[in-house]
Scaffold this active site. Structure first.
Site, mmCIF file in Angstrom:
data_model
loop_
_atom_site.group_PDB
_atom_site.id
_atom_site.type_symbol
_atom_site.label_atom_id
_atom_site.label_comp_id
_atom_site.label_asym_id
_atom_site.label_seq_id
_atom_site.Cartn_x
_atom_site.Cartn_y
_atom_site.Cartn_z
ATOM 1 N N VAL A 15 38.075 28.422 26.313
ATOM 2 C CA VAL A 15 38.518 28.098 27.495
ATOM 3 C C VAL A 15 39.179 27.989 28.359
ATOM 4 O O VAL A 15 39.682 27.488 29.043
ATOM 5 C CB VAL A 15 37.656 26.545 27.371
ATOM 6 C CG1 VAL A 15 36.595 25.868 27.197
ATOM 7 C CG2 VAL A 15 38.355 25.865 26.822
ATOM 8 N N GLY A 16 40.780 28.528 27.298
ATOM 9 C CA GLY A 16 42.250 28.795 27.722
ATOM 10 C C GLY A 16 42.793 29.341 27.145
ATOM 11 O O GLY A 16 43.257 29.265 26.084
ATOM 12 N N GLY A 18 47.315 30.026 26.884
ATOM 13 C CA GLY A 18 48.557 29.512 28.146
ATOM 14 C C GLY A 18 49.893 30.775 26.829
ATOM 15 O O GLY A 18 49.809 31.281 26.153
ATOM 16 N N MET A 20 52.086 28.823 25.081
ATOM 17 C CA MET A 20 51.945 28.373 24.094
ATOM 18 C C MET A 20 51.034 28.307 23.050
ATOM 19 O O MET A 20 50.746 27.775 22.080
ATOM 20 C CB MET A 20 52.951 27.317 23.836
ATOM 21 C CG MET A 20 54.306 27.641 24.465
ATOM 22 S SD MET A 20 56.126 26.409 24.351
ATOM 23 C CE MET A 20 55.782 26.262 22.811
ATOM 24 N N VAL A 23 43.242 27.325 23.741
ATOM 25 C CA VAL A 23 42.164 26.097 23.650
ATOM 26 C C VAL A 23 40.535 26.572 23.466
ATOM 27 O O VAL A 23 40.011 27.945 23.893
ATOM 28 C CB VAL A 23 41.988 25.154 24.629
ATOM 29 C CG1 VAL A 23 41.493 24.039 24.751
ATOM 30 C CG2 VAL A 23 43.751 24.600 24.680
ATOM 31 N N LYS A 38 43.418 22.300 20.785
ATOM 32 C CA LYS A 38 44.030 23.331 20.729
ATOM 33 C C LYS A 38 45.159 23.298 19.957
ATOM 34 O O LYS A 38 45.532 22.832 19.247
ATOM 35 C CB LYS A 38 44.738 22.341 21.757
ATOM 36 C CG LYS A 38 46.340 23.018 22.924
ATOM 37 C CD LYS A 38 46.850 21.633 23.772
ATOM 38 C CE LYS A 38 47.689 21.967 24.211
ATOM 39 N NZ LYS A 38 47.643 21.679 25.059
ATOM 40 N N GLU A 141 35.421 16.250 37.392
ATOM 41 C CA GLU A 141 34.589 16.174 38.509
ATOM 42 C C GLU A 141 34.200 14.994 39.231
ATOM 43 O O GLU A 141 33.917 14.791 40.005
ATOM 44 C CB GLU A 141 32.891 17.277 37.406
ATOM 45 C CG GLU A 141 33.695 18.316 37.156
ATOM 46 C CD GLU A 141 31.486 18.878 36.516
ATOM 47 O OE1 GLU A 141 30.981 17.843 35.641
ATOM 48 O OE2 GLU A 141 31.780 19.960 36.377
#
Length: 331
Positions: A15-16, A18, A20, A23, A38, A141
């Site tokens: 889902v993500g 970066g 470093m 996730v 993570k 949300e």
């Protein structure tokens, strides 16, 4: 790692990513809930400083109990890879929102109030975040601001569990870490910081939300550092004349170069933002909420660093909850 089970967490999707970390969305097979896992990126797994920052992020966030801070469930290791198990957030970062469009004045103030509230909790525990940026502020949300990434947070001495006790406390050590355009002058100089350094950074975020641009925008690293330390930013009402004078004064006080001229505590900042938002309350109640933030949902938990953003995804409106929020703070 998709499809693998680590401990009792079954990894569902990425889902993500970066610079470093990465996730994953995972299912907790024991409790039947979805969480975020993570992991530190492979290239940093032999970097002791990066590993320590990763673990510090988990320790610091887990020490704080506030709805505006991402909940840490667990920390572990898998084949030498450290990972953090945390709350799975649905929404988008403030950075993603600002890339989409500028916030209304009411939206920006509502965000500022929530940021000040959660910072007050951190400061009361002797924690200075040191990296308040739109990339580290998440809009859920439900319209709740979540403060992310405590990886470079510093601890200050506090004689009692009140926020004011950290005002003049000094961090035990300081290095030039953080996001340059959002740093306080003392942080940019590599000096010790306290709660007022975070308040300066909040001022930069407020300025950006209200004006649609940053107060310090050097052509390179050195010029930006020079501006942060020495240059007074243009008055925010020169850029956006519709901003109330009282709110301009709040932003200017946050951005004072000398810490003793800023707000001493996040509670003081929150109070002035609340007072500044009151004139808009009747307008919101009579005419509905201001224009809403975009709202297709996404699972986007925090990443390791603010330099690399998560995927561009969207969330429901912050302003859907603003009238109730304003009614609450007016009491």
């Amino acid at each position: 790692m998709i499809g693998q089970t680590i401990s009792h967490y079954s990894i569902v999707e990425t889902v993500g990513r970066g610079g470093m970390g990465v996730v994953y969305k995972a299912q907790d097979t024991q409790l039947g809930r979805f969480v975020a896992l993570k992991f530190l990126s492979k290239k940093f797994r032999s970097d002791r400083r990066a590993i320590e920052r990763f673990r510090q992020e988990a320790r610091t966030a887990s020490a704080l109990n506030h709805p505006g801070i991402c909940t840490i469930h667990d920390i572990g290791e898998y084949h030498g890879q450290p990972f953090i198990v945390m709350e799975l957030l649905e929404g988008r970062t403030l950075r993603q929102q600002l890339c989409d469009r500028r916030l209304t004045i009411e939206e920006a103030i509502a965000c500022g109030i929530q940021i000040a509230e959660v910072l007050g909790t951190a400061h009361a525990q002797g924690i200075v975040h040191c990296d308040i940026t739109p990339a580290n502020l998440f809009i859920t949300e439900e319209g709740r601001i979540k403060l992310l990434d405590f990886g470079i947070a510093q601890f200050v001495r506090a004689s009692c569990p009140e926020e004011s006790s950290t005002v003049h406390a000094k961090a035990t050590h300081s290095t030039l870490t953080g996001t340059v355009r959002y740093m306080s002058p003392e942080q940019a100089r590599g000096r010790d910081v306290d709660a007022r350094s975070d308040i300066f950074s909040v001022g930069v975020v407020l300025y950006e939300m209200l004006a649609g641009q940053l107060p310090f925008m050097g052509a390179d690293f050195r010029e930006t550092i020079h501006q942060v330390i020495y240059r007074e930013p243009e008055a925010v009402r020169n850029i956006n004349p519709s901003i109330p004078v009282d709110i301009e004064m709040v932003v200017s006080k946050c951005l004072e170069k000398r810490p003793e001229r800023r707000y001493s505590t996040a509670a003081e900042l929150q109070k002035d933002l609340m007072q500044g938002v009151m004139p808009s309350k009747a307008v919101i109640e009579n005419h509905g909420a201001p224009s809403a933030l975009a709202h297709p949902s996404a699972h986007v938990p925090q990443l390791m660093d603010s330099a690399a953003e998560t995927q561009e995804q969207t969330s429901p409106s912050l302003m859907e909850t603003l009238p109730d929020w304003m009614t609450h703070i007016a009491k």
